[in-house]
Design an enzyme around this catalytic site. Structure first.
Site, PDB file in Angstrom:
ATOM      1  N   VAL A 134     -24.515   3.517  49.179  1.00 57.54           N
ATOM      2  CA  VAL A 134     -24.925   2.254  48.586  1.00 57.54           C
ATOM      3  C   VAL A 134     -24.253   1.485  49.928  1.00 57.54           C
ATOM      4  CG1 VAL A 134     -25.534   3.193  46.248  1.00 57.54           C
ATOM      5  CG2 VAL A 134     -23.344   1.781  47.390  1.00 57.54           C
ATOM      6  N   GLU A 165      -8.872  -8.005  18.526  1.00 59.70           N
ATOM      7  CA  GLU A 165      -8.918  -6.996  17.540  1.00 59.70           C
ATOM      8  C   GLU A 165      -7.656  -7.175  16.664  1.00 59.70           C
ATOM      9  OE1 GLU A 165     -10.976  -3.533  18.180  1.00 59.70           O
ATOM     10  OE2 GLU A 165     -12.422  -3.868  17.773  1.00 59.70           O
ATOM     11  N   GLU A 209      -6.216  -8.401   5.140  1.00 59.30           N
ATOM     12  CA  GLU A 209      -6.716  -7.811   4.554  1.00 59.30           C
ATOM     13  C   GLU A 209      -8.313  -8.715   5.136  1.00 59.30           C
ATOM     14  OE1 GLU A 209      -5.677  -6.437   1.864  1.00 59.30           O
ATOM     15  OE2 GLU A 209      -4.441  -6.286   2.345  1.00 59.30           O
ATOM     16  N   TYR A 210      -9.265  -8.279   4.634  1.00 57.23           N
ATOM     17  CA  TYR A 210     -10.886  -8.556   4.774  1.00 57.23           C
ATOM     18  C   TYR A 210     -10.653  -9.469   4.305  1.00 57.23           C
ATOM     19  CZ  TYR A 210     -15.639  -8.812   4.982  1.00 57.23           C
ATOM     20  OH  TYR A 210     -17.066  -9.271   5.051  1.00 57.23           O
ATOM     21  N   HIS A 211     -11.510 -10.538   5.747  1.00 60.30           N
ATOM     22  CA  HIS A 211     -12.016 -11.676   5.387  1.00 60.30           C
ATOM     23  C   HIS A 211     -13.342 -11.989   6.137  1.00 60.30           C
ATOM     24  CE1 HIS A 211     -11.034 -16.192   5.424  1.00 60.30           C
ATOM     25  NE2 HIS A 211     -10.867 -15.912   4.635  1.00 60.30           N
ATOM     26  N   GLU A 267     -13.578  -5.146  27.420  1.00 55.09           N
ATOM     27  CA  GLU A 267     -13.211  -4.600  26.444  1.00 55.09           C
ATOM     28  C   GLU A 267     -11.830  -4.565  25.971  1.00 55.09           C
ATOM     29  OE1 GLU A 267     -12.961  -2.366  23.564  1.00 55.09           O
ATOM     30  OE2 GLU A 267     -15.335  -1.986  24.189  1.00 55.09           O
ATOM     31  N   ASP A 321     -16.245  -8.753  15.399  1.00 55.41           N
ATOM     32  CA  ASP A 321     -18.113  -8.957  16.122  1.00 55.41           C
ATOM     33  C   ASP A 321     -18.947 -10.008  17.084  1.00 55.41           C
ATOM     34  OD1 ASP A 321     -18.538  -7.581  13.686  1.00 55.41           O
ATOM     35  OD2 ASP A 321     -19.315  -9.071  12.636  1.00 55.41           O
ATOM     36  N   LEU A 341     -24.800   8.523  46.620  1.00 52.84           N
ATOM     37  CA  LEU A 341     -26.254   7.721  47.818  1.00 52.84           C
ATOM     38  C   LEU A 341     -25.770   7.027  49.207  1.00 52.84           C
ATOM     39  CD1 LEU A 341     -27.009   6.949  43.987  1.00 52.84           C
ATOM     40  CD2 LEU A 341     -27.737   9.052  45.411  1.00 52.84           C
TER      41      LEU A 341
END
Length: 209
Positions: free
Chosen positions: A20, A46, A55-57, A39, A65, A18
């Site tokens: 620009v 992570e 383990e989950y915490h 990212e 998140d 285009l």
């Protein structure tokens, strides 16, 4: 990262095609790099969280998140910059394409949507997969959603309205994929059936009106 790199490649190629301005290209490049950096940081967070807390915490979930949310915010900023820069170049071309097709009567729109529904039900009955309202080939929701989006695009001939309608149709189709009611193949076929039939019917109405 593969998806981000693919979108980045498309945006930069579009910017070159285009033609620009250098300032616009610099802003697009910075926004792309900002998303990629976010990212990379998200991936690092992570990895560290998984290393410290296999383990989950609840706190580990918050950390992941939040990092993912940072990527989302970066993508939103890049989308705004991309829209403000590229829309000035793309929308006039898109508007010309819609104007060349021409608008159609209300009757043509109603007939095209009804034909799409009938065709979808017939294909499902022939393939013996799914019911008229759920499952099977093609996705009825995707077909009707893209039929309406195509009809609105051709009748309004407004690039922004068209883009919003297509985005909404894509979200409807994506919801069927997330609910595992349809596969990507079924959704793709439904989208093509809906958009294709609607475009052909409206073209015929334009020619014989």
């Amino acid at each position: 990262m593969r998806n981000h790199f693919a979108f980045a490649l498309l945006v930069l190629l579009a910017a070159l095609f285009l033609r620009v301005t250098p300032v616009e290209f610099a802003l697009l490049s910075l926004s792309v790099l900002f998303v990629l950096s976010a990212e990379l940081l998200n991936t690092a967070v992570e990895a560290v969280v998984d290393l410290i807390s296999p383990e989950y915490h609840p706190l580990a979930k918050i950390a992941k998140d939040t990092a993912a949310g940072a990527v989302l915010v970066a993508c939103m900023g890049a989308a705004i910059i991309g829209y403000m820069i590229l829309s000035r170049h793309v929308f006039p071309l898109y508007a010309k394409a819609l104007a060349m097709y021409g608008s159609s009567a209300d009757m043509g729109t109603m007939v095209s949507v009804l034909i799409v529904i009938i065709v979808v039900i017939m294909i499902k009955s022939l393939t013996h997969k799914g019911t008229a309202l759920e499952g099977g080939i093609p996705s009825g929701h995707a077909a009707v959603a893209f039929s309406i989006a195509t009809a609105v695009s051709l009748n309004t001939q407004d690039p922004l309205i068209s883009l919003l309608c297509v985005t909404l149709a894509a979200m409807v189709s994506h919801s069927r994929l997330l609910m595992r009611i349809h596969t990507m193949r079924e959704i793709t076929i439904g989208s093509l059936v809906g958009a294709g039939i609607t475009a052909i019917v409206l073209l015929l109405f334009k020619q014989f009106a």
